[in-house]
Design an enzyme around this catalytic site. Structure first.
Site, PDB file in Angstrom:
ATOM      1  CG  HIS A   1     -16.833 -13.706   3.472  1.00  0.00           C
ATOM      2  ND1 HIS A   1     -17.058 -15.036   3.706  1.00  0.00           N
ATOM      3  CD2 HIS A   1     -18.025 -13.099   3.590  1.00  0.00           C
ATOM      4  CE1 HIS A   1     -18.348 -15.221   3.952  1.00  0.00           C
ATOM      5  NE2 HIS A   1     -18.962 -14.058   3.889  1.00  0.00           N
TER       6      HIS A   1
ATOM      7  CG  ASP B   1     -14.170 -13.741  -1.985  1.00  0.00           C
ATOM      8  OD1 ASP B   1     -15.173 -13.644  -2.723  1.00  0.00           O
ATOM      9  OD2 ASP B   1     -14.233 -13.732  -0.739  1.00  0.00           O
TER      10      ASP B   1
ATOM     11  CD  GLN C   1     -20.280  -8.511  -1.398  1.00  0.00           C
ATOM     12  OE1 GLN C   1     -21.035  -7.818  -2.078  1.00  0.00           O
ATOM     13  NE2 GLN C   1     -20.733  -9.300  -0.445  1.00  0.00           N
TER      14      GLN C   1
ATOM     15  CE  LYS D   1     -22.295 -12.829  -1.421  1.00  0.00           C
ATOM     16  NZ  LYS D   1     -22.978 -12.512  -0.175  1.00  0.00           N
TER      17      LYS D   1
ATOM     18  CB  CYS E   1     -18.747 -13.741   7.106  1.00  0.00           C
ATOM     19  SG  CYS E   1     -20.355 -14.496   7.258  1.00  0.00           S
TER      20      CYS E   1
HETATM   21  N1  PLP Z   1     -16.699 -13.627  -0.025  1.00  0.00           N
HETATM   22  C1  PLP Z   1     -17.240 -12.430   0.140  1.00  0.00           C
HETATM   23  C2  PLP Z   1     -16.384 -11.214  -0.071  1.00  0.00           C
HETATM   24  C3  PLP Z   1     -18.578 -12.303   0.515  1.00  0.00           C
HETATM   25  O1  PLP Z   1     -19.111 -11.100   0.698  1.00  0.00           O
HETATM   26  C4  PLP Z   1     -19.351 -13.471   0.678  1.00  0.00           C
HETATM   27  C5  PLP Z   1     -20.750 -13.400   1.119  1.00  0.00           C
HETATM   28  O2  PLP Z   1     -21.199 -12.457   1.698  1.00  0.00           O
HETATM   29  C6  PLP Z   1     -18.741 -14.705   0.476  1.00  0.00           C
HETATM   30  C7  PLP Z   1     -17.418 -14.748   0.119  1.00  0.00           C
HETATM   31  C8  PLP Z   1     -19.486 -15.974   0.635  1.00  0.00           C
HETATM   32  O3  PLP Z   1     -20.528 -16.038  -0.263  1.00  0.00           O
HETATM   33  P1  PLP Z   1     -21.562 -17.261  -0.196  1.00  0.00           P
HETATM   34  O4  PLP Z   1     -22.185 -17.176   1.162  1.00  0.00           O
HETATM   35  O5  PLP Z   1     -22.514 -16.978  -1.299  1.00  0.00           O
HETATM   36  O6  PLP Z   1     -20.768 -18.489  -0.373  1.00  0.00           O
END
Ligand code: PLP
Length: 411
Positions: A124, A201, A204, A227, A366
Site C-alpha cells: 500500500h 503493515d 488488513q 477497518k 493505493c
Molecule cells: N496498508 C494497507 C494494506 C491498507 O489496506 C491500508 C488502507 O486501505 C493502509 C495501509 C492505510 O490505512 P489508513 O488509510 O487507515 O491509514
C-alpha cells in the site's frame, strides 16, 4: 470454536438495514473501511454524554474518568495483539500515521547512508511514500521484492535481497488487493538472522486474523481501527518496548514532554512520548469497544467466516468467462477478491453494482506499483466481513454476470 451467524450479527449494524437505489445494501467494501456496530457507537456516545474531559491533565473527576477509559483502550489493544505490555501501544490516527511514525522516528535515528530497507512491489502507498520522503536525505536504498506467479510474496527473492546493509524489512500482513497473507514469522526469522528489524503493515490483517506479536516475533505492528469495526481517527502502532524506548519523538507539543525550557525540552517515557497534543479520545475509546466486540465473536471464527465466503465466491466466479481474478489459490488468504470484467472499466463495473445496491471499490487501491506489475490500469475489489452472507454473494455474482452479458451485447 464458535461459528458466526452473520444474520444475528447484522442486528448490531443499523446501516445494513438501509437501501441503496431501492435495493438492500450489500456492503462489500470492508477492506476500505468496515461498518460500525452499535456497541462501538454507544461507547463513544457514553463517553461524550457522561465522561468527556481532556486526558492525562486534570485532577478533577471527569478528567480522571476520561483518562481511565482512554488507558483501558490501550490495555485492550495490547491484549488484542498479545503484547507483553500496553506501554508499547501508541495511538495514532491510522496505519498511515503509524507507518510514518516508524519511518521518521526510528528511521532517522537508526538509518545511515548506504543502509538498505526492503519492501515489496505490492505495498500500500502507506508503506512506500513515507520511505520516499526520507530516502534521499537519509541516503538509504529501498529494495523491492516481487511476487510469484501465484500472487504471493517471492520469499526466495526476499532472501536474496537481504544483505549485511539490510536494516529493516517493511511488509504487509494481508495484502489489500490480492488477499494474500504473508508468512510473517518466517519473514521475522529472516530479518532477525540478518540483524534487521521487521515492520508489519497490519491494516488488513488485524481486523480478520488473530495477531500475536510475540508468536510472530515482529518488531513493529500497525493497524487502523476503522477497518476493524472501530471509528475513523483511531489506529495504533505497537513496537517492541526496548525498540520504542530508543526512539526519539515524532511530533512535539503538550503531553509528550518531561521538562520544557525556553531553549530545549526533555521527553516523556513511552508511549506518551509519541502522543503529542490532545488525542482522539472518543475514537480511541471506540477502538477499545471494537476490540471487545471482535474478541467476543472470536478472531478465529471471523477468519473462518471470511474464508468460507471467499471460497464460495471464488467457486462461483472462477468458471465464468470474461471475469479475471487476481489473487492466490489456497486457504491462506483473506476475504478480498480483486477482479475485472473483460472490456469494461472497473469504475463502470462499480457503478453498475452500486445501482444494484452493492458497494465495491474500484481503482488502484493505493497500490500503483502493484497495478503496474499486474499489468492492469485498475481493478474492482469485493471485500467481506463478519456480517456478509452467502446470499449476498449470490446476488453479487448474478449482477456481475448480467453486467458482463449486457456490455457484451450492447458495447
Ligand atoms: N496498508 C494497507 C494494506 C491498507 O489496506 C491500508 C488502507 O486501505 C493502509 C495501509 C492505510 O490505512 P489508513 O488509510 O487507515 O491509514
Amino acid at each position: 470454536m464458535r461459528h458466526i451467524d452473520p444474520n444475528e450479527l447484522r442486528k448490531d449494524f443499523p446501516i445494513l438495514d438501509r437501501t441503496v437505489h431501492g435495493n438492500p445494501l450489500i456492503y462489500f467494501d470492508n477492506a476500505a473501511s468496515s461498518q460500525k456496530p452499535r456497541q462501538v457507537v454507544e461507547a463513544m456516545v457514553d463517553y461524550y454524554y457522561n465522561h468527556h474531559a481532556n486526558v492525562h491533565r486534570g485532577a478533577h473527576t471527569l478528567s480522571v474518568e476520561a483518562t481511565e477509559l482512554y488507558e483501558q483502550a490501550r490495555k485492550k489493544v495490547a491484549r488484542f495483539l498479545n503484547a507483553p505490555t500496553e506501554r508499547s501501544v501508541v495511538f495514532t490516527r491510522n496505519t498511515t500515521e503509524a507507518m510514518n511514525l516508524v519511518v521518521h522516528s526510528w528511521g532517522r535515528e537508526h538509518l545511515r547512508s548506504g543502509d538498505e530497507i526492503i519492501v515489496s512491489v505490492a505495498e500500500h502507498h502507506a508503506n512506500l511514500v513515507p520511505w520516499h520522503l526520507q530516502a534521499e536525505s537519509l541516503g538509504i536504498t529501498i529494495k523491492t521484492v516481487g511476487l510469484t506467479d501465484q500472487y504471493r510474496l517471492d520469499l526466495d527473492g526476499l532472501e536474496q535481497a537481504i544483505t549485511d546493509r539490510t536494516r529493516l524489512i517493511s511488509i504487509w500482513h494481508m495484502n489489500n488487493v490480492l488477499g494474500a497473507i504473508n508468512p510473517i514469522r518466517k519473514i521475522a526469522d529472516l530479518a532477525h538472522a540478518a540483524g534487521a528489524l521487521l515492520l508489519v503493515d497490519g491494516a488488513q490483517a488485524a481486523p480478520h486474523v488473530k495477531v500475536d506479536v510475540q508468536a510472530l516475533d515482529v518488531d513493529f505492528y500497525t493497524l487502523s481501527g476503522h477497518k476493524m469495526c472501530g471509528p475513523t481517527g483511531a489506529g495504533a502502532l505497537w513496537a517492541r518496548a526496548d525498540v520504542l524506548a530508543g526512539m526519539p519523538p515524532f511530533l512535539g507539543g503538550g503531553e509528550m514532554i518531561g521538562k520544557v525550557y525556553l531553549d530545549h525540552s526533555t521527553y516523556a517515557d513511552i508511549p506518551f512520548r509519541f502522543e503529542a497534543g490532545t488525542p482522539n479520545i472518543a475514537e480511541v475509546i471506540g477502538l477499545g469497544a471494537a476490540v471487545d466486540y471482535l474478541e467476543a465473536i472470536g478472531l478465529e471464527a471471523i477468519f473462518e467466516h471470511d474464508q468460507q465466503l471467499t471460497r464460495y465466491a471464488l467457486e462461483k466466479l472462477k468458471p465464468l468467462d470474461g471475469i479475471m481474478l487476481y489473487g492466490p489459490e489456497g486457504d491462506d488468504r483473506g476475504g478480498i477478491i480483486a477482479f475485472n470484467i473483460d472490456g469494461i472499466h472497473p469504475h463502470d463495473v462499480a457503478s453498475v453494482l452500486d445501482e444494484a445496491g452493492i458497494a465495491v471499490r474500484a481503482g488502484q487501491h493505493c497500490a500503483q506499483p502493484l497495478m503496474r506489475s499486474l499489468n492492469v490500469p485498475a481493478t474492482a475489489r469485493a471485500s467481506f466481513y463478519l456480517y456478509n452472507t452467502f446470499e449476498e454473494i449470490d446476488r453479487f455474482v448474478d449482477v456481475l454476470v448480467r453486467t458482463r452479458d449486457y456490455f457484451a451485447a450492447h458495447v
